[in-house]
Design a protein around this motif. Structure first.
Motif: not given
Length: 326
Positions: A25, A29, A91-92, A120, A134, A137, A139-140
């Motif tokens: 992102k 990173e 990954n995301d 997580t 890394t 994410d 969050t979503e």
């Protein structure tokens, strides 16, 4: 050297002479990844999800009272992210795909959030140990939980369950079913229950060291629960009869067969629903909420109050009392 490609930053590295391009992102990173590879870090398929779960599980959850539940969470996670998935492939996009698939399969927000919390925690440990550069994410991935529907068992289903376990010759499964239903205890509390904490025919003590909420409570043994306990105690001399004769996953396997037999397709039709059923029956019978709270060992009355949503006529009782007072 990290380069911008569209809205992502791409790291360009050589691993064992093979060029690899990995997207991130942010520029920071991507550059950190390049520096790590230059310093000897090797993204490897040997660093798989399943292998790292096996390696790190005891450290992360070994002393958790909900260990069996967490083990079950990983069984579910593996359906969406197989054990042999390389850690650096999580990954995301893969996390988003997992959430979408779980929602499509009918998983509730709370269920999804519990699985994501375990994933997580594991990936943070992998990053801390240098197995992962890394983190996705998450969050979503967080889902709204709201007031989830609590599935309860009808009297007709209760009779069908007892008949089924009798028919297939699983008396211990039947005794455990009735004990859970008529004490409202959690599965782990039943499986770890020691004989010395039971006064036959009278009461049972669920000790704080084995309770999810770290509170000790004494629950009366109604006839159905008393009979179930007496019968299972006849089958073994073990200090923990249910745990000795009916391990967690054995009962879950019997429950899966039962669910298929009854042709039930609700995800909420799990052994824990017996606790919800016990609580709901107490509320329907008019037992005051503070007493229900004490029976179940809830930390707050707000947790107990969710069962009032399952009693459609409770306000009618209040209205009748008010009209009589007028």
């Amino acid at each position: 050297m990290a380069r911008l490609r569209g809205n992502r930053w791409q790291a360009d590295v050589l691993v064992d002479g093979v060029r690899k391009r990995v997207s991130f992102k942010t520029q920071a990173e991507a550059e950190d990844y390049e520096k790590a590879v230059e310093g000897g870090y090797k993204p490897s398929a040997a660093n798989t999800l399943g292998d790292f779960v096996d390696e790190a599980f005891d450290k992360l959850w070994g002393t958790a009272k909900s260990r069996k539940y967490i083990e079950g969470n990983w069984r579910v996670i593996y359906r969406y992210i197989p054990r042999d998935t390389a850690l650096d492939k999580i990954n995301d996009a893969l996390v988003e795909k997992m959430v979408i698939s779980m929602k499509r399969d009918g998983k509730q927000g709370g269920t999804i959030n519990r699985k994501m919390a375990n994933l997580t925690k594991l990936l943070k440990e992998a990053k801390r140990k240098g197995r992962l550069m890394t983190l996705p994410d998450f969050t979503e991935a967080r889902q709204p939980e709201g007031n989830a529907r609590e599935l309860t068992m009808s009297r007709e289903q209760e009779r069908a369950v007892n008949l089924y376990f009798d028919h297939i010759g699983k008396p211990v499964a039947k005794h455990l079913f009735n004990f859970l239903l008529y004490t409202g205890c959690r599965m782990n509390e039943a499986l770890t229950l020691d004989r010395k904490r039971v006064t036959p025919g009278r009461s049972v003590i669920f000790h704080h060291t084995l309770s999810k909420t770290s509170t000790t409570r004494t629950v009366p043994l109604v006839p159905q629960a008393a009979e179930a306990w007496a019968e299972v105690c006849k089958l073994t001399n073990s200090p923990t009869p249910f745990g000795e004769l009916m391990p967690y996953w054995t009962f879950r396997d019997h429950w899966a067969s039962l669910k298929a037999h009854l042709k039930v397709d609700e995800d909420e039709f799990v052994p824990h629903m017996l606790r919800h059923t016990c609580a709901t029956r107490l509320v329907i019978a008019g037992v005051p909420l503070p007493m229900v709270m004490k029976w179940l060992g809830h930390k707050s009355i707000q947790v107990t109050m969710r069962y009032t949503n399952l009693v459609p006529d409770d306000l009618d009782v209040a209205a009748k009392a008010l009209s009589m007072a007028a």
